[in-house]
Design an enzyme around this catalytic site. Sequence first.
Site, PDB file in Angstrom:
ATOM      1  N   THR A   1       0.866  -1.183   0.000  1.00 49.15           N
ATOM      2  CA  THR A   1       0.000   0.000   0.000  1.00 49.15           C
ATOM      3  C   THR A   1       0.895   1.222   0.000  1.00 49.15           C
ATOM      4  O   THR A   1       1.563   1.521   0.990  1.00 49.15           O
ATOM      5  CB  THR A   1      -0.916   0.009   1.238  1.00 49.15           C
ATOM      6  OG1 THR A   1      -1.829  -1.085   1.145  1.00 49.15           O
ATOM      7  CG2 THR A   1      -1.711   1.314   1.310  1.00 49.15           C
TER       8      THR A   1
ATOM      9  N   LYS B   1      -7.590   1.795  -2.558  1.00 43.26           N
ATOM     10  CA  LYS B   1      -7.090   1.451  -1.215  1.00 43.26           C
ATOM     11  C   LYS B   1      -7.058   2.685  -0.315  1.00 43.26           C
ATOM     12  O   LYS B   1      -7.400   2.614   0.871  1.00 43.26           O
ATOM     13  CB  LYS B   1      -5.698   0.822  -1.309  1.00 43.26           C
ATOM     14  CG  LYS B   1      -5.098   0.368   0.033  1.00 43.26           C
ATOM     15  CD  LYS B   1      -5.802  -0.828   0.644  1.00 43.26           C
ATOM     16  CE  LYS B   1      -5.372  -1.102   2.087  1.00 43.26           C
ATOM     17  NZ  LYS B   1      -4.095  -1.781   2.225  1.00 43.26           N
TER      18      LYS B   1
END
Lengths: 289, 289
Positions: free
Chosen positions: A95, A170
């Site tokens: 991420t 995300k």
Amino acid sequence: MQLGFAGMGIMGSAMARNLLRAGHAVSVWNRTASKCEPLAAEGAAVAASLPELARAADIVFICVADTPDVEAVLFGPQGLVEGLGPGKIVVDHSTISPEATVAFAERVNALGAAYLDAPVSGGETGAINATLTIMVGGEAAVLEQVRPYLAAMGRSIVHCGPQGSGQKVKAVNQVICALNILATSEGMLLAKRMGLDLEVVHRVVSSGAAASWMLSNLGPKMIANDFAPGFMIKLQAKDLRIAAASIEALGGGLPGTALTHRLFDEAVAAGLGEQGTQGLVNLLGWNEA
Amino acid sequence: MQLGFAGMGIMGSAMARNLLRAGHAVSVWNRTASKCEPLAAEGAAVAASLPELARAADIVFICVADTPDVEAVLFGPQGLVEGLGPGKIVVDHSTISPEATVAFAERVNALGAAYLDAPVSGGETGAINATLTIMVGGEAAVLEQVRPYLAAMGRSIVHCGPQGSGQKVKAVNQVICALNILATSEGMLLAKRMGLDLEVVHRVVSSGAAASWMLSNLGPKMIANDFAPGFMIKLQAKDLRIAAASIEALGGGLPGTALTHRLFDEAVAAGLGEQGTQGLVNLLGWNEA
């Protein structure tokens, strides 16, 4: 098809293990090489360097902590790029910044290799049980080549748009998660200060419009004073820093996200970084209530 | 058993109707008397005054907007107290101050009548379908006397503790709801500004740790630019004002609730008070994104 996996942290090692268990040939690499040993014992090859990993593999998966880590793995001295070329595919499960992702993808594409950003949601449990949600940015045709391998690691594999879109989705996910964690923290803390029966409150509010995954999963941990990490405060803080940079670039003006970013940073500064995200209540004074 | 119901607003009229349909004898009263007509047409008696309502009923239910309204209905000139006495029970379904509730209950108890606070959650749909969650504060034995009638109006009837506890649990519920609304608003707004496919984003983030009742129910309305009220912004603002007063009395320090209180007040000031709570995205610039 030869697979490579860079990053044997909690998430990466569980995901690589699921590739192995699905019968695939997997080479692994980690900055601290000893972390490759459990996977080697289960049949993985261990690459001596990132260029070697890239040369041995058709698809290289990456799962490391932050934007600079992905940059180092790809482009650092002795980075993956030294072994990348036409026909190969890089899949980044970390991420990281959506904006940096677009730049990384362009540099990888320039070598003739394909690039997907594919951050995951579902935590250690999801990684172990292969029930991750995988948010994919990049060309749909490349995703279809990689999908059988992603299916060994996750349950829901969603094409979100062009390169960077997986990271963007995300970021949205983490913005919502952080505010739902704050909602659960403030609600449970108010209930405690009011002297209410916390089990009753949790049962009542979970049954209606206040319901959330965070309330269901973190509320009982707060009541039990269990602050062991499912997902660590310091990682939530990092994800909010990434989201905040994107928000800033788009003109700002998301006051709740700004607040959660500040609170999670304060929690790290207060020494709560290794607690699970339910530990945000400790910053607010849970044990003085 | 004779029942009385004061307050024929959206919630009160639907709840009184469910008492009627369950076969109970119900007298109704409303400040604007014409709002009693639909219930009268379905068989309710209409009380000419609140003292008359109290004298005719064994149990008097109240469902009005705010703390001063309950105070006026109970203790104002021509208030319920003029007809209350031993053996009668007052059940207040309004969402009002927990602290004021304790004071109101003491004054009613001093007349020999019993008092339950019983705020509800579930909105107009829940009121119509008799699926409300009813959070009850007061003596358990009194609740058992009233439970058969509450069961005609709600599905989940929970004893939360002594008088005021129902209102306290409702305040906790509204604190969590408000932050979950903000989470949904900021997440969907970020997704829109990022140029993502909103349907895809909503589907992905709803499937994991970001899931909430608000995301599931309000997210699609935002995408459709549907700002019709399920629950109005001005009522959420009122409920946050009540929660904020309790929080202040307990020492403050809930920054997320302070933020949502400010934002919902700003939304009312901006003319969004009659929109559903999903209209909070409009304060943040939904249609400029």
